[in-house]
Write a protein that holds these residues in place. Structure first.
Motif, PDB file in Angstrom:
ATOM      1  N   ASP A  33      41.028  60.447  37.590  1.00 27.91           N
ATOM      2  CA  ASP A  33      40.975  60.243  36.134  1.00 27.91           C
ATOM      3  C   ASP A  33      40.716  58.788  35.786  1.00 27.91           C
ATOM      4  N   VAL A  34      41.196  57.888  36.644  1.00 28.13           N
ATOM      5  CA  VAL A  34      41.056  56.448  36.408  1.00 28.13           C
ATOM      6  C   VAL A  34      40.709  55.763  37.729  1.00 28.13           C
ATOM      7  N   VAL A  35      39.704  54.917  37.709  1.00 28.34           N
ATOM      8  CA  VAL A  35      39.420  54.016  38.837  1.00 28.34           C
ATOM      9  C   VAL A  35      39.497  52.603  38.285  1.00 28.34           C
ATOM     10  N   ILE A  36      40.243  51.769  38.978  1.00 32.38           N
ATOM     11  CA  ILE A  36      40.554  50.448  38.425  1.00 32.38           C
ATOM     12  C   ILE A  36      40.674  49.447  39.558  1.00 32.38           C
ATOM     13  N   GLY A  37      40.412  48.166  39.291  1.00 33.41           N
ATOM     14  CA  GLY A  37      40.631  47.180  40.334  1.00 33.41           C
ATOM     15  C   GLY A  37      39.838  45.901  40.179  1.00 33.41           C
ATOM     16  N   ASN A  38      39.937  45.082  41.220  1.00 35.75           N
ATOM     17  CA  ASN A  38      39.216  43.826  41.341  1.00 35.75           C
ATOM     18  C   ASN A  38      38.489  43.862  42.675  1.00 35.75           C
ATOM     19  N   PRO A  39      37.237  44.367  42.698  1.00 37.36           N
ATOM     20  CA  PRO A  39      36.527  44.513  43.976  1.00 37.36           C
ATOM     21  C   PRO A  39      36.276  43.166  44.621  1.00 37.36           C
TER      22      PRO A  39
ATOM     23  N   THR B  75      20.347  45.363  45.930  1.00 38.07           N
ATOM     24  CA  THR B  75      19.319  44.379  45.599  1.00 38.07           C
ATOM     25  C   THR B  75      19.600  43.122  46.397  1.00 38.07           C
ATOM     26  N   ALA B  76      18.557  42.498  46.898  1.00 39.47           N
ATOM     27  CA  ALA B  76      18.726  41.274  47.679  1.00 39.47           C
ATOM     28  C   ALA B  76      19.377  40.204  46.817  1.00 39.47           C
ATOM     29  N   GLY B  77      20.353  39.522  47.380  1.00 38.61           N
ATOM     30  CA  GLY B  77      21.016  38.443  46.649  1.00 38.61           C
ATOM     31  C   GLY B  77      22.176  38.906  45.798  1.00 38.61           C
ATOM     32  N   GLY B  78      22.447  40.216  45.774  1.00 39.52           N
ATOM     33  CA  GLY B  78      23.551  40.726  44.967  1.00 39.52           C
ATOM     34  C   GLY B  78      24.891  40.525  45.645  1.00 39.52           C
ATOM     35  N   ASP B  79      25.930  40.946  44.973  1.00 37.70           N
ATOM     36  CA  ASP B  79      27.292  40.812  45.479  1.00 37.70           C
ATOM     37  C   ASP B  79      27.832  42.198  45.800  1.00 37.70           C
ATOM     38  N   ILE B  80      28.759  42.260  46.740  1.00 36.04           N
ATOM     39  CA  ILE B  80      29.279  43.545  47.202  1.00 36.04           C
ATOM     40  C   ILE B  80      29.970  44.329  46.091  1.00 36.04           C
ATOM     41  N   PHE B  81      30.452  43.620  45.051  1.00 33.10           N
ATOM     42  CA  PHE B  81      31.147  44.356  43.985  1.00 33.10           C
ATOM     43  C   PHE B  81      30.222  45.366  43.309  1.00 33.10           C
ATOM     44  N   SER B  82      28.901  45.144  43.361  1.00 33.21           N
ATOM     45  CA  SER B  82      27.948  46.082  42.754  1.00 33.21           C
ATOM     46  C   SER B  82      28.120  47.486  43.318  1.00 33.21           C
ATOM     47  N   TYR B  83      28.347  47.573  44.622  1.00 31.66           N
ATOM     48  CA  TYR B  83      28.429  48.882  45.274  1.00 31.66           C
ATOM     49  C   TYR B  83      29.718  49.609  44.897  1.00 31.66           C
TER      50      TYR B  83
ATOM     51  N   GLY C 222      35.988  60.534  33.282  1.00 32.16           N
ATOM     52  CA  GLY C 222      37.058  59.663  33.748  1.00 32.16           C
ATOM     53  C   GLY C 222      36.826  58.228  33.298  1.00 32.16           C
ATOM     54  N   PHE C 223      37.886  57.404  33.325  1.00 33.06           N
ATOM     55  CA  PHE C 223      37.809  56.031  32.844  1.00 33.06           C
ATOM     56  C   PHE C 223      37.811  55.048  34.012  1.00 33.06           C
ATOM     57  N   PHE C 224      37.096  53.970  33.800  1.00 30.45           N
ATOM     58  CA  PHE C 224      36.857  53.011  34.876  1.00 30.45           C
ATOM     59  C   PHE C 224      36.950  51.597  34.334  1.00 30.45           C
ATOM     60  N   SER C 225      37.596  50.693  35.096  1.00 32.76           N
ATOM     61  CA  SER C 225      37.661  49.293  34.684  1.00 32.76           C
ATOM     62  C   SER C 225      37.736  48.389  35.902  1.00 32.76           C
ATOM     63  N   PHE C 226      36.848  47.401  35.928  1.00 30.61           N
ATOM     64  CA  PHE C 226      36.854  46.376  36.967  1.00 30.61           C
ATOM     65  C   PHE C 226      36.886  45.000  36.307  1.00 30.61           C
ATOM     66  N   ILE C 227      37.456  44.049  37.038  1.00 34.63           N
ATOM     67  CA  ILE C 227      37.230  42.643  36.721  1.00 34.63           C
ATOM     68  C   ILE C 227      36.427  42.080  37.876  1.00 34.63           C
ATOM     69  N   ASN C 228      35.315  41.454  37.571  1.00 36.01           N
ATOM     70  CA  ASN C 228      34.433  40.924  38.619  1.00 36.01           C
ATOM     71  C   ASN C 228      33.517  39.857  38.027  1.00 36.01           C
ATOM     72  N   ASN C 229      32.698  39.254  38.879  1.00 32.74           N
ATOM     73  CA  ASN C 229      31.750  38.242  38.414  1.00 32.74           C
ATOM     74  C   ASN C 229      30.790  38.826  37.389  1.00 32.74           C
ATOM     75  N   THR C 230      30.383  38.010  36.439  1.00 38.58           N
ATOM     76  CA  THR C 230      29.424  38.466  35.443  1.00 38.58           C
ATOM     77  C   THR C 230      28.090  38.839  36.090  1.00 38.58           C
ATOM     78  N   PHE C 231      27.472  39.863  35.573  1.00 37.21           N
ATOM     79  CA  PHE C 231      26.129  40.243  36.032  1.00 37.21           C
ATOM     80  C   PHE C 231      25.250  40.565  34.831  1.00 37.21           C
TER      81      PHE C 231
ATOM     82  N   PRO D 157      34.235  35.513  35.562  1.00 40.88           N
ATOM     83  CA  PRO D 157      34.653  36.911  35.491  1.00 40.88           C
ATOM     84  C   PRO D 157      34.467  37.572  34.125  1.00 40.88           C
ATOM     85  N   ILE D 158      34.343  38.874  34.200  1.00 43.69           N
ATOM     86  CA  ILE D 158      34.327  39.717  33.002  1.00 43.69           C
ATOM     87  C   ILE D 158      35.177  40.947  33.294  1.00 43.69           C
ATOM     88  N   ILE D 159      35.656  41.595  32.226  1.00 44.65           N
ATOM     89  CA  ILE D 159      36.316  42.896  32.350  1.00 44.65           C
ATOM     90  C   ILE D 159      35.424  43.912  31.649  1.00 44.65           C
TER      91      ILE D 159
END
Length: 870
Positions: free
Chosen positions: A454-460, A483-491, A504-513, A551-553
Motif C-alpha cells: 500500500d505504501v513504499v517509502i524511503g531514502n534510496p 541512462t548513462a550518467g544517472g544515479d542508482i536511485f532512479s531504479y 498505492g502511495f509512494f514517497s522518496f527523498i533523493n537528489n533532484t532530477f 534533495p527533494i521529496i
C-alpha cells in the motif's frame, strides 16, 4: 574485538575539563579504571535525541533508536550510498503517505468516499473492524538502511489509530483518556486531563498492598489493589506495536549489517513498551516476539523471477499453498523456543525453494527452450517411425538446404536460451538477488498473485553509474529508466512502481532530477506512471550534512491519472521553520499535465503559459548550432598559471568561469599551457616519452621547469593527451580564435559577454561562436534569465547551472534588421561602458533592451510584471 577482552587493570586520571560529576554534582577528580571511566563517560550523555550533545545530569531517558541508525551510518562511512535522514523528514513523509493510504483502504473496503482522517472518524462505528482495516496496510522500504523510515511508520500508525478513536486496550476499550501523537519523530503519550507525559510503573505483586518505584529520579508510592491504568496503557501500546511490526512493516537492504540494525531498532521500539506480566505476579517481563522475518537481506533491484511470474502452476504442483506459507511465517514470529524457530526457518526455506523450482519450470524462457528442444528432436535429430519423404534431383537439394537452415536456426536459438539460463545461474549479479515474487506472502493473494504494498517509502542510496561496475549491464537490460550518467536511485523509482499495489502511495527523498539531462528518462517514467500529490524542494538548504546533495521529496500515487498537485520550496531563510511543511498556505498548486519531460517547472498555470509563449520561437541550437565547453585540463594548478613562462605560442590567454562578467570581461592575466594531443609527435616524430620529454624541455625550458613538479599528478589524469604534458584531444581549438559569446557555467544573474581577442576558456565555462551583438543583448535580458531559471538545474545560493544543453534551448525571437541593429548598438554601448568602469551604472541601457525584448516575445503587461517580479 570483544568488550570482555578490554583490560581493566590500569587507572587513568580524570581530565580537568571532564563532564563527569561526583555525588554532590561537582566535577569529578581523582583516578578511575579504564572501563569505569568509559562507562561513566557514556552515562554522562543523553542519547535520547537526534544529534544532541547536551549533558544530562539526571532523568535520562531510554536510548532513542534513531541514534543507532545515525551511529551505524557514520561508522559505515556511507560506502553503500546511504545517509541518515533527519527525523522531521521521515515523520512528514510517513504521515502524508500513510494517512492517504488509510483513507483509501477504508473507502475501498467500506465503499465510502472520505477525503481525510476526520471524515473517517465520523463514520467509524465498529472499532474492531476498523482496527483490522488499518492493520491490513502494508508498508515497505526497499532500501531500508538502519530502519529509520519503518520506525517513523510504526509511530505514525499508532498515532493514526488514536486519531480515528480506535486505539484500544487488550479488552477492546478505547484509550480515550490519553492523547497519542508523533512529535520530533517520537511517539508521545500524554494524559488529556493533566497534560503529563505517560510513563510506565508496573503494579505491585498481588501479595503486597503498596509498591514503591523510582522513575526519572523520583520515587512513587501507589496502591496495588488492581491492575493499574498505567499497566493497561503499556500493554496496549506494546501489543499495538507488535501487531503493526508483524503485519504492516517490511524492509529489504543489501547490507546485512543494516538489516541487523533495522531489526534492533524495531525491537527497541517494542522494548520501550515492555511490561511486567500479570501471570508472573508482575515479577517478569513479557517475552519479546520474533519481529525479524519482515526485514530481509538482499539486492532489491535484482530478481531472477518477475513480479508477474506464474505462481499458479507452482501452487498446483506443490504440496504448499499460500495460506500454509503464511501460517509458517506466523508460526515463526510466535515461536516460543530456539528449536521451534529453527524448524520454521527450515520449513519456510523449503517452501520458497519449492516455489522457486516450480516458477523456474514455468518460466517463459524455460518453456520456450523446452518447446524448441522438442521441435528439434522430432523434426531433425530424433528417431522417426516413418522416414521423411525425400524427392529427387534439384528439388531434393533445395529442401535439404532449407531443412538444414531451419535446423541451424533452431539450434542457434536453443543455444542462446541455454546461455541465458546459464548466465542467470552463474552470474554473480544474482548472488544476493531478492525474489519479491514470493519473499513476502503477506502481499500475495490466495491464488499466489503479487498484489503489492500500500505504501513504499524511503531514502534510496546515492551511487553514481560509474561506480556500479558490471551491475550496470543488468540495469540496462532490466530497467526502462536506465541512462548513462544517472544515479542508482532512479531504479528504485521503477522498482517501487512494480511492487506497489494499484493506487498505492509512494514517497522518496533523493537528489533532484527535475532538470538534469540524466534525469529525463526518469521524469518521463514518473509523469507517465504516477499521479503527483506533493513535491518539496530542499535544493537550497543542507539536509544531509555528510553529503553534497540537492534533495527533494516526491509524494505520488500509482495511477496514470493526472491532476493538480502541491509544490513548496525551502530556502535558507525559512529552513529553520520545519512546521512550514504542514502549512497549506505556503504550497503552490501546479498542473501535472503541463510538466514537460525536458525540464520540470513547478509554477502556476499562468506562469506555465508565459513559458510556453517564450518557447514558441526557434532555439539557439536550431539557429546557431552547438556551443562548447572550455578546455578541460584535468589539472588546473599545473596548466593554468599567472607566472611568467616566456613568450611561446603554446601559452594562451585564458579565463576561468569566475573571471567572466556581464557584457565585458577584464583583460586576462592568466595563461593556459596548451600542448595539443600528439603535438609533440607532430613536432619531433615518434619518440619514447622520456626522449620526447627531453626534447620538449630543451625547446620550452621555462614551461617544463614549471610543469615538472606536477608530473605524477598529470600522469594520473584521465583527460590527457598521448604524453602527460599534453591536453586531451579537442576538435575546436580554432574556434577560440574567432568572435564568440562567453559565459560562466554557474550564474546568479545573466553573465553573457562578448570576446573577439582570441582568449581561451577553462572548462566548465562555455562559449558560442558568434559575432552577433544583438544576440548578446537578448541573452542578457530579463526574459532569458526567466527562461534559464525554468530549465537549468538550480544550485545552492541562488545559482543556476547553465550547461550547454540548457543554453542551446534558449528560444531566440524573430527580429527585423532595424531591431537587431538597435539591440547591437545598445550592447556595444554597454560593452564599452563596462570596459571603462566595471561598476558603471547601466540600468537605463539595460531597461531599453528589456523593453525591446518583451516586444519580440510578444508579452503582455501582466506577463511582463511576472517576469519583472521574478
Amino acid at each position: 574485538m570483544f568488550i570482555s577482552n578490554l583490560k581493566d587493570d590500569k587507572t587513568i586520571p580524570v581530565i580537568s575539563f571532564t563532564v563527569l560529576k561526583d555525588k554532590k554534582g561537582k566535577k569529578r577528580t581523582g583516578d578511575l579504571t579504564t572501563l569505569e571511566y568509559l562507562f561513566e563517560f557514556l552515562n554522562a550523555y543523553d542519547f535520547s535525541g537526534e544529534g544532541s550533545e547536551e549533558i544530562q545530569e539526571d532523568n535520562k531517558t531510554l536510548i532513542n533508536a534513531s541514534v543507532l541508525g545515525l551511529i551505524f551510518e557514520k561508522i559505515n562511512g556511507y560506502k553503500d550510498g546511504s545517509f541518515f535522514t533527519p527525523g522531521f523528514i521521515t515523520m512528514y513523509m510517513c504521515r502524508e503517505t500513510i494517512r492517504k493510504a488509510v483513507v483509501q483502504k477504508f473507502n475501498e473496503t467500506k465503499k465510502w468516499n472520505c477525503t481525510n482522517i476526520k471524515e473517517l472518524y465520523d463514520k467509524i462505528e465498529d472499532r474492531k473492524e476498523a482496527n483490522k482495516i488499518v492493520n491490513s496496510i502494508k508498508i515497505c522500504d526497499p532500501a531500508v538502511g538502519s530502519g529509520h523510515f519503518l520506525v517513523s511508520a510504526l509511530n505514525e500508525m499508532i498515532a493514526v489509530k488514536n486519531d480515528l478513536g480506535i486505539l484500544c486496550d487488550f479488552e477492546g476499550r478505547p484509550l480515550k483518556d490519553y492523547l497519542v501523537e508523533v512529535a520530533n519523530d517520537e511517539l508521545f503519550i500524554t494524559d488529556k486531563e493533566t497534560g503529563e507525559v505517560f510513563y510506565y510503573l508496573a503494579p505491585a505483586p498481588r501479595n503486597e498492598k503498596t509498591i514503591k518505584q523510582t522513575f526519572g529520579g523520583h520515587t512513587f508510592t501507589y496502591k496495588a489493589s488492581k491492575l493499574s491504568e498505567r499497566q493497561i496503557v503499556q500493554q496496549s501500546v506494546f501489543h499495538e506495536k507488535q501487531t503493526i511490526i508483524e503485519n504492516c512493516l517490511f524492509g529489504v537492504d543489501i547490507n546485512p549489517n543494516s538489516v541487523k540494525i533495522c531489526r534492533l531498532r524495531l525491537w527497541i521500539e517494542l522494548l520501550k513498551n515492555a511490561f511486567y506480566t500479570p501471570e508472573s505476579n508482575f515479577s517478569s517481563l513479557e517475552t519479546l516476539p520474533n519481529i525479524d522475518i519482515n526485514i530481509k537481506c538482499g539486492n532489491s533491484l535484482v530478481s531472477r523471477f518477475a513480479i508477474d511470474a506464474d505462481l499458479k502452476q507452482a501452487l498446483k504442483k506443490s504440496k504448499w499453498t499460500i495460506d500454509s506459507y503464511r501460517i509458517a511465517v506466523d508460526t515463526y514470529r510466535n515461536a516460543e523456543s530456539k528449536e521451534q524457530k529453527q524448524e520454521m526457518e527450515r520449513l519456510i526455506l523449503g517452501i520458497k525453494q519449492d516455489f522457486s523450482t516450480e516458477i523456474r519450470i514455468n518460466d517463459p524462457v524455460k518453456k520456450r527452450l523446452d518447446k524448441l528442444a522438442s521441435e528439434l528432436y522430432h523434426r531433425f535429430t530424433g528417431t522417426f517411425l516413418f522416414e521423411p519423404e525425400v524427392p529427387y534431383g534439384k528439388k531434393k537439394n533445395n529442401i535439404e538446404t532449407k531443412r538444414k537452415a531451419e535446423q541451424e536456426k533452431l539450434e542457434k536459438e536453443i543455444q542462446q536460451l541455454n546461455a541465458k539460463i546459464d548466465e542467470i545461474k552463474a552470474n554473480k549479479i544474482f548472488t544476493n538477488a531478492f525474489e519479491w515474487r514470493f519473499e513476502f506472502p503477506e502481499v500475495l493473494n490466495d491464488d499466489g498473485d503479487f498484489v503489492g504494498f500500500d505504501v513504499v517509502i524511503g531514502n534510496p542510496p546515492y551511487i553514481r553509474q560509474e561506480e556500479l561496475g558490471e551491475f550496470k549491464n543488468h540495469l540496462l537490460s532490466n530497467y526502462k529508466v536506465f541512462t548513462a550518467g544517472g544515479d542508482i536511485f532512479s531504479y528504485f523509482y521503477e522498482l517501487s512502481h512494480k511492487i506497489l499495489r494499484e493506487k498505492g502511495f509512494f514517497s522518496f527523498i533523493n537528489n533532484t532530477f527535475e532538470k538534469t539531462t540524466a534525469g529525463k528518462m526518469l521524469r518521463e517514467f514518473v509523469t507517465d506512471n504516477f499521479k503527483f500529490d506533493r513535491y518539496i524542494d530542499f535544493t537550497d538548504v543542507v539536509v544531509f550534512e555528510e553529503a553534497t546533495t540537492y534533495p527533494i521529496i516526491l509524494i505520488v500515487q500509482k495511477s496514470t491519472n493526472k491532476n493538480n498537485f502541491k509544490f513548496f520550496k525551502y530556502t535558507k531563510s525559512n529552513f529553520y521553520d520545519k512546521e512550514l511543511l504542514y502549512n497549506e498556505t505556503v504550497f503552490v498548486e501546479v498542473n501535472q499535465v503541463k510538466l514537460n519531460s525536458s525540464a520540470w517547472n513547478f509554477i502556476n498555470s499562468f506562469e506555465q503559459n508565459i513559458l510556453a509563449k517564450i518557447q514558441k520561437h526557434k532555439t539557439l541550437r536550431e539557429l546557431f548550432g552547438k556551443c562548447y565547453y572550455g578546455i578541460k585540463t584535468a589539472l588546473n594548478e599545473a596548466f593554468v598559471t599567472q607566472g611568467d613562462l616566456g613568450n611561446y605560442a603554446e601559452l594562451k590567454d585564458v579565463y576561468d568561469g569566475k573571471d567572466l562578467k556581464k557584457w565585458a570581461t577584464p583583460v586576462s592575466f592568466k595563461k593556459m599551457i596548451v600542448f595539443e594531443s600528439k603535438s609533440t609527435a607532430k613536432q619531433f616524430g615518434k619518440l619514447s616519452e622520456d626522449a620526447a620529454f627531453n626534447k620538449m624541455k630543451e625547446v620550452y625550458p621555462e614551461i617544463f621547469r614549471h610543469l615538472e613538479p606536477f608530473r605524477e599528478k598529470a600522469i594520473k589524469r584521465f583527460d590527457k593527451g598521448e604524453f602527460w604534458w599534453e591536453l586531451r584531444n579537442c576538435a575546436y581549438y580554432d574556434l577560440f580564435e574567432k568572435p564568440k559569446i562567453i559565459f560562466p557555467n554557474l550564474q546568479n544573474t545573466n553573465k553573457f559577454a562578448f570576446d573577439e581577442t582570441g582568449v581561451y576558456l577553462n572548462a566548465p565555462a562555455v562559449f558560442l561562436p558568434s559575432n552577433e551583438k544583438s544576440l548578446l543583448a537578448i541573452l542578457n535580458s530579463k526574459v532569458v534569465w526567466h527562461f534559464l531559471k525554468s530549465v537549468c538545474v538550480i544550485r545552492s545560493g541562488g545559482y543556476i547551472e547553465v550547461k550547454p544543453q540548457y543554453f542551446e534551448q534558449i528560444p531566440n525571437p524573430n527580429a527585423n534588421e532595424n531591431t537587431k541593429a538597435t539591440l547591437a548598438q545598445l550592447a556595444e554601448k554597454l560593452i564599452n561602458e563596462r570596459k571603462q568602469n566595471k561598476q558603471a551604472a547601466t540600468t537605463d541601457l539595460e531597461y531599453q533592451i528589456d523593453q525591446l525584448v518583451y516586444q519580440l516575445y510578444n508579452l503582455t503587461e501582466e506577463e511582463i510584471a511576472i517576469i519583472e517580479k521574478i
